[in-house]
Each structure stands twice: as structure tokens, then as C-alpha cells.
Design a protein around this motif. Structure first.
Motif, PDB file in Angstrom:
ATOM      1  N   TYR A   1       1.867 -25.400  26.105  1.00 16.46           N
ATOM      2  CA  TYR A   1       1.944 -24.711  25.048  1.00 16.46           C
ATOM      3  C   TYR A   1       1.652 -26.135  24.301  1.00 16.46           C
ATOM      4  O   TYR A   1       1.911 -26.220  24.073  1.00 16.46           O
ATOM      5  CB  TYR A   1       3.055 -24.009  24.184  1.00 16.46           C
ATOM      6  N   LEU A   2       0.312 -26.064  23.020  1.00 19.90           N
ATOM      7  CA  LEU A   2       0.087 -26.470  21.707  1.00 19.90           C
ATOM      8  C   LEU A   2       0.810 -26.809  20.444  1.00 19.90           C
ATOM      9  O   LEU A   2       0.553 -25.842  19.977  1.00 19.90           O
ATOM     10  CB  LEU A   2      -1.555 -26.906  21.229  1.00 19.90           C
ATOM     11  N   GLU A   3       1.584 -27.360  20.381  1.00 20.98           N
ATOM     12  CA  GLU A   3       2.358 -27.455  18.594  1.00 20.98           C
ATOM     13  C   GLU A   3       2.067 -27.223  17.918  1.00 20.98           C
ATOM     14  O   GLU A   3       2.020 -26.695  17.015  1.00 20.98           O
ATOM     15  CB  GLU A   3       3.648 -28.078  18.899  1.00 20.98           C
ATOM     16  N   ARG A   4       0.699 -28.226  17.597  1.00 24.31           N
ATOM     17  CA  ARG A   4      -0.439 -28.311  16.588  1.00 24.31           C
ATOM     18  C   ARG A   4      -1.194 -27.247  16.239  1.00 24.31           C
ATOM     19  O   ARG A   4      -1.204 -26.616  15.182  1.00 24.31           O
ATOM     20  CB  ARG A   4      -0.972 -29.040  16.458  1.00 24.31           C
ATOM     21  N   THR A   5      -1.952 -26.443  17.217  1.00 20.74           N
ATOM     22  CA  THR A   5      -2.219 -25.024  16.853  1.00 20.74           C
ATOM     23  C   THR A   5      -0.902 -23.863  17.390  1.00 20.74           C
ATOM     24  O   THR A   5      -1.909 -22.773  16.747  1.00 20.74           O
ATOM     25  CB  THR A   5      -3.592 -25.174  17.944  1.00 20.74           C
ATOM     26  N   GLY A   6      -0.127 -24.263  17.952  1.00 22.77           N
ATOM     27  CA  GLY A   6       0.302 -22.566  17.999  1.00 22.77           C
ATOM     28  C   GLY A   6      -0.105 -21.479  19.211  1.00 22.77           C
ATOM     29  O   GLY A   6       0.044 -20.610  19.353  1.00 22.77           O
ATOM     30  N   SER A   7      -1.134 -22.522  20.171  1.00 22.66           N
ATOM     31  CA  SER A   7      -1.475 -21.513  20.965  1.00 22.66           C
ATOM     32  C   SER A   7      -1.787 -22.061  22.338  1.00 22.66           C
ATOM     33  O   SER A   7      -0.613 -23.131  22.748  1.00 22.66           O
ATOM     34  CB  SER A   7      -3.228 -21.963  20.667  1.00 22.66           C
TER      35      SER A   7
ATOM     36  N   THR B   1      16.450 -23.080  10.401  1.00 20.32           N
ATOM     37  CA  THR B   1      16.428 -23.585  11.471  1.00 20.32           C
ATOM     38  C   THR B   1      14.883 -22.625  11.982  1.00 20.32           C
ATOM     39  O   THR B   1      15.256 -21.736  11.910  1.00 20.32           O
ATOM     40  CB  THR B   1      16.831 -23.465  12.499  1.00 20.32           C
ATOM     41  N   GLY B   2      13.902 -23.408  12.989  1.00 23.84           N
ATOM     42  CA  GLY B   2      13.030 -22.785  13.647  1.00 23.84           C
ATOM     43  C   GLY B   2      12.484 -23.864  14.809  1.00 23.84           C
ATOM     44  O   GLY B   2      14.019 -24.201  15.460  1.00 23.84           O
ATOM     45  N   ALA B   3      11.478 -23.887  15.251  1.00 22.51           N
ATOM     46  CA  ALA B   3      11.225 -24.643  16.689  1.00 22.51           C
ATOM     47  C   ALA B   3       9.429 -24.819  16.145  1.00 22.51           C
ATOM     48  O   ALA B   3       9.305 -24.324  15.935  1.00 22.51           O
ATOM     49  CB  ALA B   3      11.332 -23.786  17.788  1.00 22.51           C
ATOM     50  N   MET B   4       9.474 -25.755  17.128  1.00 20.09           N
ATOM     51  CA  MET B   4       8.348 -26.374  17.638  1.00 20.09           C
ATOM     52  C   MET B   4       7.365 -25.500  18.288  1.00 20.09           C
ATOM     53  O   MET B   4       6.282 -25.005  18.238  1.00 20.09           O
ATOM     54  CB  MET B   4       7.655 -27.767  17.600  1.00 20.09           C
ATOM     55  N   THR B   5       7.932 -25.843  19.315  1.00 16.37           N
ATOM     56  CA  THR B   5       7.960 -24.918  20.823  1.00 16.37           C
ATOM     57  C   THR B   5       8.437 -22.786  20.894  1.00 16.37           C
ATOM     58  O   THR B   5      10.293 -23.975  20.880  1.00 16.37           O
ATOM     59  CB  THR B   5       7.917 -25.845  22.517  1.00 16.37           C
ATOM     60  N   PRO B   6       8.259 -22.319  21.557  1.00 13.73           N
ATOM     61  CA  PRO B   6       9.214 -20.976  21.382  1.00 13.73           C
ATOM     62  C   PRO B   6      10.001 -21.383  22.528  1.00 13.73           C
ATOM     63  O   PRO B   6      10.588 -22.131  23.011  1.00 13.73           O
ATOM     64  CB  PRO B   6       8.273 -20.466  21.784  1.00 13.73           C
ATOM     65  N   LEU B   7      11.337 -20.356  21.932  1.00 12.24           N
ATOM     66  CA  LEU B   7      12.659 -20.140  23.088  1.00 12.24           C
ATOM     67  C   LEU B   7      12.308 -20.249  23.923  1.00 12.24           C
ATOM     68  O   LEU B   7      11.028 -19.308  24.769  1.00 12.24           O
ATOM     69  CB  LEU B   7      13.665 -19.241  23.124  1.00 12.24           C
TER      70      LEU B   7
ATOM     71  N   GLU C   1       0.591 -11.570  28.490  1.00 14.98           N
ATOM     72  CA  GLU C   1      -0.094 -11.136  29.223  1.00 14.98           C
ATOM     73  C   GLU C   1      -1.780 -11.190  29.036  1.00 14.98           C
ATOM     74  O   GLU C   1      -2.547 -11.362  29.585  1.00 14.98           O
ATOM     75  CB  GLU C   1       0.389 -11.228  30.720  1.00 14.98           C
ATOM     76  N   ARG C   2      -1.499 -10.128  28.211  1.00 13.56           N
ATOM     77  CA  ARG C   2      -3.305  -9.348  28.067  1.00 13.56           C
ATOM     78  C   ARG C   2      -4.113 -10.562  27.772  1.00 13.56           C
ATOM     79  O   ARG C   2      -5.626 -10.171  27.862  1.00 13.56           O
ATOM     80  CB  ARG C   2      -2.589  -7.629  27.232  1.00 13.56           C
ATOM     81  N   THR C   3      -4.183 -10.729  26.678  1.00 15.39           N
ATOM     82  CA  THR C   3      -4.562 -11.510  25.872  1.00 15.39           C
ATOM     83  C   THR C   3      -4.253 -13.190  25.938  1.00 15.39           C
ATOM     84  O   THR C   3      -5.026 -13.749  25.266  1.00 15.39           O
ATOM     85  CB  THR C   3      -3.626 -11.377  24.725  1.00 15.39           C
ATOM     86  N   GLY C   4      -2.968 -13.610  26.688  1.00 18.85           N
ATOM     87  CA  GLY C   4      -3.241 -15.119  27.045  1.00 18.85           C
ATOM     88  C   GLY C   4      -2.626 -16.024  25.796  1.00 18.85           C
ATOM     89  O   GLY C   4      -3.281 -16.844  25.840  1.00 18.85           O
ATOM     90  N   SER C   5      -2.657 -15.448  25.220  1.00 18.53           N
ATOM     91  CA  SER C   5      -1.658 -15.405  23.751  1.00 18.53           C
ATOM     92  C   SER C   5      -0.266 -15.901  23.309  1.00 18.53           C
ATOM     93  O   SER C   5       0.257 -15.175  23.672  1.00 18.53           O
ATOM     94  CB  SER C   5      -2.639 -15.452  22.321  1.00 18.53           C
ATOM     95  N   VAL C   6      -0.197 -16.007  22.508  1.00 16.07           N
ATOM     96  CA  VAL C   6       1.427 -15.937  21.749  1.00 16.07           C
ATOM     97  C   VAL C   6       1.568 -15.204  20.797  1.00 16.07           C
ATOM     98  O   VAL C   6       0.757 -16.248  19.950  1.00 16.07           O
ATOM     99  CB  VAL C   6       2.189 -17.747  21.380  1.00 16.07           C
TER     100      VAL C   6
END
Lengths: 184, 184, 184, 184
Positions: free
Chosen positions: C17-23, B110-116, B19-24
Motif C-alpha cells: 500500500y502506497l501512502e502517498r497515492t492511496g493505491s 482522527t484517521g490513518a495513513m494506511t487502512p486498518l 479483489e476484483r479491481t485490485g484497488s482500495v
């Protein structure tokens, strides 16, 4: 595109909450709504919704309808997934096993203990697993549920614990041998 | 109880919104929180969380750590699932394939394109599929994602479409033969 | 039917969430998709989506556009809810307070610390609260968030704790008096 | 910290799905589990779970228990929210209105048409709204549901449409006057 046939018959997985009566019932299928949550590139799912029944209410004639639908679909061979109430799922599965000959792909039955979309539902898990298992398993009739694969003639419902168990029960050393699905 | 080893390394599947940076970012693993949503009777998952990395930042030394952890775990043989960022997942998988000999069970990445936990996430689908595939597949190193099973040396990421594809591309008639996983 | 105007401007609440950039970014509004999850009998929401901006990028001209849209809407008087990035939400709110005269209904600004649909999001909570508050409060300009109602000239963002706080800080005995909203 | 009393009595909002019987029932409260999903800085909720009843099964003695709990709580005055089955919620509310005198804060009753955590549930919406309304409304007894605030003696359940409606029905011009809650 690979093809997969999905046949829905009702059962807990498809039940909805009715606000007027405060009860749950099979009104219509909602599986399409949940399939959309999955990413299935390269897979064309052909859905046939044939009845809306609690499986305790399924008759011999209903099971024949399921059988005929599978027979019709696999004239063009491809994997089949059937969603079904868990109480008589094995009964329908055994009928399919007895009557389907020369299968080229697996027929996977699945269902749920709690309806799709209700908290703690196992419905989407079982659907996800069944779609994958139907593409991986050798020809045969199976129950796929809770990350387990059972040949349909080696499983029964343990109602008390809301799960399915091997029959006959696995003895310790026997596990891998009985799990025909590990190394088909 | 069957045993399954789950090794988590970070990647998109494990990212959180800050939340502080608005990033993942990869802060810590949340996979245990999502595993709890699955019903896995008879399965004992032994989890090892070894790093929190976006896979673009993984070094050769990091991949060696993954390899060593797998080697250590399978001294007591059982299936292995590894969660990993998708950008270099294949690279790590190829290293495992080259260096692991005499596998008795599969190793599934395995992995994911969008976070859990983010809307439209494929994370729980991929995790569900990987746990099942690790119990069904013959020994080998695989990527399991989006209801697909790829031998690790026949897959590459198609970044533009946020999916994985066969390499070399499948020609029409070749499908079933190339899918070694249908009939191992 | 009661009318309520909903003006969306972007901000974290609307990020995807944008999958291409991860942001994460403001691409388009998704508020309509979440409004559908609420039951709002007797309420006709008139939505105007006017921009897709992180509020740190909003210019003086952007704030004027928000003001003009409110002015235009309330020619037919009704409550207004505005979704907005939290970083400069107060700035836009103060402009509205200075420039809107003779309000017959409240103007409620809201936003979120985590985007709608991401785990632990406060977006739907804030939207739910804002719709109700806009129907209950006396005319004025407010921030409604996290079950709190702040007159727009008595609030500032506490970025470190991802919340909003009173300004000047409330002294213990002063609470009820300062909460003009308790007994308008 | 502001204090708010939350009294739970059962009702649809708190029902769970029972896998053994395939039905829904009031077993225990799950409201705490859903309250955790809300951000409520500065608010200390004191929860009292007093019964697990479908409101059609509530007796006169049960309603007296609700009344006594409210009386006991507000010896230290603060807003009260009561979760209750919708079928006899108004009956309990009318008892509270008759018997509680000199209220310094509002008493808000709420409930749900579909249980918390079931798809399309209105439970979390109603809970979110009630917590806010209990902090905004003038003293009195209210039903808060579906973004609406009803003085308890002006509302009845419309079972057919799964909603609550004004009684007597609002005539067009009368709306704002009857909505005492707009300008207390």
C-alpha cells in the motif's frame, strides 16, 4: 524532538511462551519489538530495561531500583512510562509517589493482562495509551490501562475480572470530580 | 458508564482491498471490528456511521452533515471522536470549531495513513489514542494522530512524509507553550 | 538439507500500500519477510527475485525470463515455487509446461487474491501450501492455491469469485480421476 | 464438495492464556476460529471436537476414543486430520496405524509447538499444511508439521529443538527412498 523515558521491569506484558516447558515466563524484554509498530514522529524514546520480573517476585530492593532509575532519568526532566507486572504495580507506584518530589512531568505505570503478541493481548493498547497520556497529563504518578487514567493512590486491581477499579469506588455524581485528569 | 460518541465518515482508515479491481476503496465501515480488539471497561461507545467517503470527495454538504450529527449527539454532552480521511480532515475540523459553541467535552478527529488491518497500519494506534484523548483533553476541537495532539487550527498535513505538522512551525523554545494540551 | 528454488515475479501477493497515492503497487518483494514466519527445518530456500510486475503487464519476453530462470536453477534438480500475479499465471505456467522437458521435480506456481499482510490475505496460506506441495507432487507444472492442486493445463481463473476452477469443469463422478495429484 | 474430517483433541495448538493464573491451558478448541482464516473452496470440513487434553495427560482410553471416532467417520471414506499434543502424538498415531485397516484416504496428525494466535506460532502453518497433505497423500497414517511429511512409524519428537526428526535418522543417500511420500 521531545524525550520520553521508558523503563521496563518485566511483568505479563513482556512474557514469552517457552516451547520446552509449555509455560510463560519473563526472559527478556520484547517491548522494543512492539514499539516499532507505532508511529511516533517527533518523539525520542530512551529505553532502560532494568529487570525481568513477574511482579509477584519483586522485592523492596527491586522497587528501590525502579525509583532510583526514575530519579536518575528525570534529572533531565521528561515524561516517564514504566512497564510493570500488574499484581504489584500499584505498590511500586505508591512508593514512587511518596518518594518523588517536585515532578515536572508525569510518571505513568502500565502493564497488561495478556502478553504482547498473544491473541487478545491488551499490551499494545496499554503501551499506546501510556505514551500519549505521559505527554498529556499534569505531573503526578498514574496507572494508565484500558483507556483509563487512575491517580496511583485511587486504584486497585480487581483480579477476578482482570481489570483495575477506582478506590474508593466512584459514586455516581462523583465521577468527574475524582477524575482529576479531566481538567487538571 | 461513561458515554463517548464515535462518528465514522470513511477515509483511508476504513478502506478495504477489492479483489476484483485490485484497488482500495471505502465500501463500508470496519471500525467496529477493530474496536472489539480494545478493552474499554466502563465506556459505552455510541457509533454513528454517516458516510463512506474518501475525504477528497467530501462536499460542503457532507461537512455540514458531520456538523449536524455532532450537534445532535452532544445534546447529551460527552466526548466525540470522528474518523475521517486525512486529506480534508483539517477542513472539516475547522468548520466544527467555527460552528460549535459552548462545548463541554472535546471533539477529536482522527484517521490513518494506511487502512486498518493492512500491514504497518497506523489505524488502530490512532483510534486507541483518540479514545483516550477524548476523555482527557479540555473542550475544543483536535486532531489526534501518531501520539500527537494538535488543536485543529494549528495543524496541516505534510503529504510527502505522510504525517501532520504544526502550523506555524514550532520554534525550539516555543514547544511547551504551544502545546496547549499539556496544561489546559 | 533439501533445496527448493523460489522465484518471485511480483503480482498481488507482493503488492504494498502506497501512502502517498492511496493505491497498491508492486514496488519490491516482501516474500522473504513472510517466509520468516514459517518453520522450515531441513529446507534451504534459494530465492531469486526477478521482476516486480502486475501480471497483466507481463510481456512474452518477461515469461521467457521466468522460463530461463527455471531452466538455470534446475540444472541442479530440486522443486521450484514461483510467485506470480494470478491474472496471467496460467499463461506463464503453460509456457513452462510446453518448454520444460524431463522435469525431475515439480514446478509450482502460486499467487494471492489479496496482498500478503493485508487483512483476509490468502498469501501466506498459498505460500505455505506451495512449499509443501512442491515437495510432495510428482514432476509437472501446477497451480497450488486455496488448498487445491491443479495441473496447469486444467485450470482457469474465475475472476468474479476470486478463485480458480477446473477446466473442463469436473463432473461429479470424475473428480478423483481428474485429480491426478491424489495418486500420482 | 469434497469432505474432510477434522478431529480435535487439545494439545498445545489449542491452548489459551488464562489471565487469572498467568498460565496456558486447554479449555476449549479454538481451531474453528483459525480455520476461518483459510480459503477452502470446494472443501466441506466436518469437525468433531472430542477432548481438551494436554497429550501428556492422555490415557490409553483416550487414544481408543480417538481411534473409534476415526473409525466412525471413515465409514464414509474421506481424508482425516487430527490435531493433537505433540508429546504423545506419535503414540496415538502408531495405535491408529496398527488398528485401522484398509484405509482409502490418509489420516494426518498434526499439532504445534506454540499455541495458535501466540506470536511465532506454528499452528496455522501446520493446520494449512495438514489440510493440503490429507488431500494429496496416499492412504496411511502420517505426521505433517513444519513443511514435512513423516510416515508415523518413522518419526520421533526432538524436544530439545522443538521439532520432529526421522527415525532411524536419514543417511544422506537414503532420503528420497525413505520419503515414501515423494512418489507414493
Amino acid at each position: 524532538m521531545e524525550i520520553l523515558y521508558l523503563i521496563t521491569t518485566g511483568g505479563t506484558i513482556d512474557k514469552v511462551y517457552l516451547e520446552r516447558t509449555g509455560s510463560v515466563a519473563n526472559l527478556d524484554t520484547k517491548i522494543d519489538r512492539y514499539l516499532c509498530k507505532l508511529r511516533l514522529p517527533g518523539l525520542a524514546i530512551k529505553t532502560a530495561h532494568i529487570m525481568n520480573k513477574d511482579s509477584l517476585e519483586m522485592t523492596a530492593a527491586d522497587r528501590e531500583r525502579v525509583l532510583r532509575m526514575v530519579e536518575r532519568k528525570i534529572q533531565r526532566p521528561a515524561p516517564v512510562v514504566i512497564t510493570h507486572g500488574t499484581d504489584t504495580l500499584v505498590e511500586t507506584g505508591l512508593l514512587l509517589k511518596r518518594r518523588l518530589h517536585g515532578l515536572k512531568f508525569p510518571v505513568v505505570l502500565t502493564g497488561a493482562m495478556t502478553p504482547l503478541g498473544f491473541e487478545k493481548s491488551d499490551g499494545l493498547q496499554n503501551l499506546t495509551e501510556s505514551l500519549l497520556a505521559a505527554r498529556l497529563l499534569p505531573p503526578g504518578v498514574y496507572l494508565v490501562i484500558h483507556s483509563q487514567v487512575f491517580p496511583i493512590d485511587h486504584v486497585r486491581k480487581d483480579r477476578k475480572h482482570a481489570r483495575f477499579v477506582w478506590t474508593p469506588p466512584l459514586t455516581k455524581g462523583a465521577r468527574r470530580k475524582t477524575t482529576l485528569t479531566r481538567r487538571p
